[in-house]
Design a protein around this motif. Structure first.
Motif, PDB file in Angstrom:
ATOM      1  N   GLN A   1      44.208  54.750  35.501  1.00 42.56           N
ATOM      2  CA  GLN A   1      43.960  54.532  34.077  1.00 42.56           C
ATOM      3  C   GLN A   1      45.208  53.978  33.384  1.00 42.56           C
ATOM      4  O   GLN A   1      45.098  53.157  32.465  1.00 42.56           O
ATOM      5  CB  GLN A   1      43.527  55.840  33.416  1.00 42.56           C
ATOM      6  CG  GLN A   1      42.114  56.285  33.764  1.00 42.56           C
ATOM      7  CD  GLN A   1      42.031  56.978  35.127  1.00 42.56           C
ATOM      8  OE1 GLN A   1      43.051  57.169  35.796  1.00 42.56           O
ATOM      9  NE2 GLN A   1      40.830  57.342  35.528  1.00 42.56           N
ATOM     10  N   LEU A   2      46.382  54.410  33.824  1.00 45.31           N
ATOM     11  CA  LEU A   2      47.618  53.875  33.270  1.00 45.31           C
ATOM     12  C   LEU A   2      47.705  52.375  33.533  1.00 45.31           C
ATOM     13  O   LEU A   2      48.029  51.589  32.631  1.00 45.31           O
ATOM     14  CB  LEU A   2      48.819  54.599  33.869  1.00 45.31           C
ATOM     15  CG  LEU A   2      50.199  54.054  33.484  1.00 45.31           C
ATOM     16  CD1 LEU A   2      50.431  54.167  31.990  1.00 45.31           C
ATOM     17  CD2 LEU A   2      51.295  54.789  34.260  1.00 45.31           C
ATOM     18  N   HIS A   3      47.442  51.979  34.770  1.00 44.98           N
ATOM     19  CA  HIS A   3      47.438  50.549  35.104  1.00 44.98           C
ATOM     20  C   HIS A   3      46.446  49.786  34.219  1.00 44.98           C
ATOM     21  O   HIS A   3      46.752  48.695  33.721  1.00 44.98           O
ATOM     22  CB  HIS A   3      47.073  50.346  36.575  1.00 44.98           C
ATOM     23  CG  HIS A   3      48.202  50.590  37.533  1.00 44.98           C
ATOM     24  ND1 HIS A   3      49.318  49.784  37.598  1.00 44.98           N
ATOM     25  CD2 HIS A   3      48.378  51.547  38.484  1.00 44.98           C
ATOM     26  CE1 HIS A   3      50.133  50.226  38.538  1.00 44.98           C
ATOM     27  NE2 HIS A   3      49.583  51.298  39.094  1.00 44.98           N
ATOM     28  N   GLU A   4      45.270  50.350  34.036  1.00 43.01           N
ATOM     29  CA  GLU A   4      44.248  49.672  33.250  1.00 43.01           C
ATOM     30  C   GLU A   4      44.711  49.427  31.819  1.00 43.01           C
ATOM     31  O   GLU A   4      44.515  48.339  31.266  1.00 43.01           O
ATOM     32  CB  GLU A   4      42.960  50.496  33.255  1.00 43.01           C
ATOM     33  CG  GLU A   4      42.254  50.532  34.602  1.00 43.01           C
ATOM     34  CD  GLU A   4      41.055  51.466  34.610  1.00 43.01           C
ATOM     35  OE1 GLU A   4      40.824  52.139  33.567  1.00 43.01           O
ATOM     36  OE2 GLU A   4      40.364  51.543  35.640  1.00 43.01           O
ATOM     37  N   VAL A   5      45.319  50.433  31.219  1.00 35.55           N
ATOM     38  CA  VAL A   5      45.791  50.293  29.844  1.00 35.55           C
ATOM     39  C   VAL A   5      46.901  49.251  29.763  1.00 35.55           C
ATOM     40  O   VAL A   5      46.906  48.380  28.872  1.00 35.55           O
ATOM     41  CB  VAL A   5      46.285  51.649  29.294  1.00 35.55           C
ATOM     42  CG1 VAL A   5      47.103  51.457  28.026  1.00 35.55           C
ATOM     43  CG2 VAL A   5      45.106  52.566  29.026  1.00 35.55           C
ATOM     44  N   LEU A   6      47.847  49.314  30.679  1.00 32.74           N
ATOM     45  CA  LEU A   6      48.972  48.384  30.647  1.00 32.74           C
ATOM     46  C   LEU A   6      48.529  46.949  30.903  1.00 32.74           C
ATOM     47  O   LEU A   6      49.122  46.007  30.360  1.00 32.74           O
ATOM     48  CB  LEU A   6      50.022  48.815  31.675  1.00 32.74           C
ATOM     49  CG  LEU A   6      50.713  50.153  31.377  1.00 32.74           C
ATOM     50  CD1 LEU A   6      51.534  50.610  32.578  1.00 32.74           C
ATOM     51  CD2 LEU A   6      51.602  50.048  30.145  1.00 32.74           C
ATOM     52  N   GLU A   7      47.511  46.770  31.718  1.00 39.34           N
ATOM     53  CA  GLU A   7      47.000  45.425  31.984  1.00 39.34           C
ATOM     54  C   GLU A   7      46.178  44.895  30.811  1.00 39.34           C
ATOM     55  O   GLU A   7      46.248  43.709  30.469  1.00 39.34           O
ATOM     56  CB  GLU A   7      46.152  45.439  33.258  1.00 39.34           C
ATOM     57  CG  GLU A   7      46.987  45.629  34.521  1.00 39.34           C
ATOM     58  CD  GLU A   7      46.163  45.955  35.749  1.00 39.34           C
ATOM     59  OE1 GLU A   7      44.913  46.053  35.612  1.00 39.34           O
ATOM     60  OE2 GLU A   7      46.750  46.121  36.832  1.00 39.34           O
ATOM     61  N   ARG A   8      45.423  45.764  30.166  1.00 40.01           N
ATOM     62  CA  ARG A   8      44.567  45.341  29.053  1.00 40.01           C
ATOM     63  C   ARG A   8      45.388  45.090  27.777  1.00 40.01           C
ATOM     64  O   ARG A   8      45.039  44.227  26.974  1.00 40.01           O
ATOM     65  CB  ARG A   8      43.498  46.403  28.781  1.00 40.01           C
ATOM     66  CG  ARG A   8      42.507  46.030  27.685  1.00 40.01           C
ATOM     67  CD  ARG A   8      41.474  47.127  27.494  1.00 40.01           C
ATOM     68  NE  ARG A   8      40.550  47.211  28.603  1.00 40.01           N
ATOM     69  CZ  ARG A   8      39.416  46.504  28.680  1.00 40.01           C
ATOM     70  NH1 ARG A   8      39.072  45.689  27.695  1.00 40.01           N
ATOM     71  NH2 ARG A   8      38.625  46.649  29.720  1.00 40.01           N
TER      72      ARG A   8
ATOM     73  N   GLU B   1      56.766  50.600  41.699  1.00 39.15           N
ATOM     74  CA  GLU B   1      55.603  49.711  41.682  1.00 39.15           C
ATOM     75  C   GLU B   1      55.061  49.521  40.269  1.00 39.15           C
ATOM     76  O   GLU B   1      54.462  48.488  39.954  1.00 39.15           O
ATOM     77  CB  GLU B   1      54.515  50.287  42.597  1.00 39.15           C
ATOM     78  CG  GLU B   1      53.431  49.297  43.012  1.00 39.15           C
ATOM     79  CD  GLU B   1      52.324  49.198  41.975  1.00 39.15           C
ATOM     80  OE1 GLU B   1      51.693  48.114  41.868  1.00 39.15           O
ATOM     81  OE2 GLU B   1      52.088  50.191  41.271  1.00 39.15           O
ATOM     82  N   LEU B   2      55.302  50.478  39.393  1.00 35.79           N
ATOM     83  CA  LEU B   2      54.826  50.388  38.017  1.00 35.79           C
ATOM     84  C   LEU B   2      55.599  49.365  37.202  1.00 35.79           C
ATOM     85  O   LEU B   2      55.153  48.966  36.116  1.00 35.79           O
ATOM     86  CB  LEU B   2      54.928  51.752  37.332  1.00 35.79           C
ATOM     87  CG  LEU B   2      54.080  52.897  37.896  1.00 35.79           C
ATOM     88  CD1 LEU B   2      54.490  54.214  37.240  1.00 35.79           C
ATOM     89  CD2 LEU B   2      52.599  52.626  37.661  1.00 35.79           C
ATOM     90  N   ALA B   3      56.749  48.947  37.695  1.00 41.02           N
ATOM     91  CA  ALA B   3      57.609  48.042  36.929  1.00 41.02           C
ATOM     92  C   ALA B   3      56.983  46.675  36.727  1.00 41.02           C
ATOM     93  O   ALA B   3      57.451  45.900  35.884  1.00 41.02           O
ATOM     94  CB  ALA B   3      58.964  47.901  37.622  1.00 41.02           C
ATOM     95  N   ARG B   4      55.919  46.371  37.436  1.00 37.37           N
ATOM     96  CA  ARG B   4      55.271  45.067  37.244  1.00 37.37           C
ATOM     97  C   ARG B   4      54.662  44.929  35.858  1.00 37.37           C
ATOM     98  O   ARG B   4      54.315  43.833  35.433  1.00 37.37           O
ATOM     99  CB  ARG B   4      54.205  44.842  38.315  1.00 37.37           C
ATOM    100  CG  ARG B   4      53.044  45.815  38.313  1.00 37.37           C
ATOM    101  CD  ARG B   4      52.154  45.542  39.517  1.00 37.37           C
ATOM    102  NE  ARG B   4      51.079  46.491  39.690  1.00 37.37           N
ATOM    103  CZ  ARG B   4      49.866  46.366  39.151  1.00 37.37           C
ATOM    104  NH1 ARG B   4      49.592  45.317  38.376  1.00 37.37           N
ATOM    105  NH2 ARG B   4      48.936  47.277  39.384  1.00 37.37           N
ATOM    106  N   HIS B   5      54.527  46.045  35.156  1.00 41.08           N
ATOM    107  CA  HIS B   5      54.056  46.017  33.780  1.00 41.08           C
ATOM    108  C   HIS B   5      55.275  45.942  32.862  1.00 41.08           C
ATOM    109  O   HIS B   5      55.982  46.942  32.681  1.00 41.08           O
ATOM    110  CB  HIS B   5      53.239  47.265  33.462  1.00 41.08           C
ATOM    111  CG  HIS B   5      52.059  47.461  34.354  1.00 41.08           C
ATOM    112  ND1 HIS B   5      50.938  46.653  34.305  1.00 41.08           N
ATOM    113  CD2 HIS B   5      51.818  48.377  35.332  1.00 41.08           C
ATOM    114  CE1 HIS B   5      50.047  47.064  35.191  1.00 41.08           C
ATOM    115  NE2 HIS B   5      50.557  48.101  35.831  1.00 41.08           N
ATOM    116  N   PRO B   6      55.550  44.813  32.249  1.00 45.49           N
ATOM    117  CA  PRO B   6      56.790  44.658  31.474  1.00 45.49           C
ATOM    118  C   PRO B   6      56.873  45.550  30.241  1.00 45.49           C
ATOM    119  O   PRO B   6      57.971  45.784  29.732  1.00 45.49           O
ATOM    120  CB  PRO B   6      56.783  43.181  31.081  1.00 45.49           C
ATOM    121  CG  PRO B   6      55.343  42.766  31.157  1.00 45.49           C
ATOM    122  CD  PRO B   6      54.757  43.563  32.285  1.00 45.49           C
ATOM    123  N   GLY B   7      55.743  46.061  29.768  1.00 45.70           N
ATOM    124  CA  GLY B   7      55.764  46.909  28.590  1.00 45.70           C
ATOM    125  C   GLY B   7      56.007  48.374  28.892  1.00 45.70           C
ATOM    126  O   GLY B   7      56.076  49.191  27.963  1.00 45.70           O
TER     127      GLY B   7
END
Length: 297
Positions: free
Chosen positions: A156-163, A192-198
């Motif tokens: 769910q964290l990935h989903e929010v950061l991508e959206r 691995e989470l660092a791919r989300h710049p925010g």
């Protein structure tokens, strides 16, 4: 070295003006046994040589009533900014967020999806009903602290950061990665989470104690995480008084664990990252700029 505490909690001794209303109806043990007022927090910061602090709502004491952190910040704007707990599922979440973070309001908000009194990890922060909140958070550029545990809701964290890539999200306590089981595995998971710049990481005693106990193996966590995120996306917070140690002890723990990092990286983790996330911290004046923040070597 100038130091900002990016994660500390305050609780008033005036229960009439600031009644307890913990989320879930249950106060945390530390909120009952060792509360610290804003005045006492400022004094402890002086003792530790910490210039400024981010007052993160004591959710397990006040729930969604952010009155005390706001009043404390307005009383000492040179020392504190306030981060309040927020409900992203409320029907008026977008307009309420904009109002709460306007002039003189909250510098950031916190979503409390898991914690000492909320043992089951919630996934509601990624529900469609919360999308309006996330959209508005990006629009008004307000940092969102996310109290959660990696694993149960990582997807769910990935989903929010991508959206919502424009939102700056601070992962409280780095999401409690299992450093004790394997520093290397935990480091890979977080890196691995660092791919989300925010996404930003909030490093506290919850992680630092595990890293201290890991000894030389701590590098297997720190090296990939710092390389992936960069020190400019990591901020140190004491978590006082949820942490039992004194503030000088908590700061010393962080300094010891991070001692091998370059000076510039430590400056970012101990102050620079927080100052960029919360611009009101970038121009300290009065006690925050002088006696309250002694030079550290």
């Amino acid at each position: 070295m100038y130091v900002v505490d990016a994660h500390c909690h305050v609780i008033s001794d005036d229960v009439t003006r600031y009644p307890r209303a913990p989320i879930g109806g249950k106060q945390s043990e530390w909120a009952v046994s060792r509360p610290v007022t804003a005045d006492a927090m400022a004094a402890r910061m002086d003792e530790a040589g910490i210039g400024q602090g981010v007052l993160v709502q004591a959710t397990t004491a006040y729930g969604y009533d952010n009155s005390y952190v706001l009043d404390s910040t307005r009383k000492r704007p040179d020392r504190f900014v306030a981060v309040g707990t927020f409900d992203p599922l409320r029907p008026d979440a977008a307009s309420a967020l904009e109002a709460a973070t306007g002039d003189g309001g909250l510098a950031g908000v916190r979503l409390f999806t898991s914690g000492s009194t909320v043992p089951v990890q919630g996934e509601w922060f990624a529900a469609p009903e919360a999308f309006a909140f996330w959209e508005k958070a990006g629009e008004v550029d307000v940092p969102v602290c996310l109290q959660m545990r990696l694993g149960p809701a990582t997807r769910q964290l990935h989903e929010v950061l991508e959206r919502f890539p424009g939102v700056r999200v601070l992962l409280d306590h780095i999401g409690y990665p299992d450093i004790a089981a394997s520093p290397a595995d935990a480091g890979c998971t977080v890196a691995e989470l660092a791919r989300h710049p925010g996404l930003y990481l909030k490093l506290t005693h919850r992680n630092l104690e595990r890293l201290r106990d890991a000894g030389k193996e701590a590098a297997a966590f720190l090296e990939p995480v710092v390389e992936a995120f960069g020190a400019g996306r990591i901020a140190w917070g004491s978590n006082l008084p949820a942490a039992e140690q004194s503030l000088p002890e908590l700061l010393r723990l962080a300094e010891e664990v991070l001692a091998d990092l370059p000076e510039q990286s430590r400056e970012e983790i101990f102050a620079g990252t927080a100052q960029r996330l919360y611009p009101d911290l970038a121009q300290p004046t009065g006690p925050a700029a002088s006696g309250a923040a002694r030079s550290r070597t």
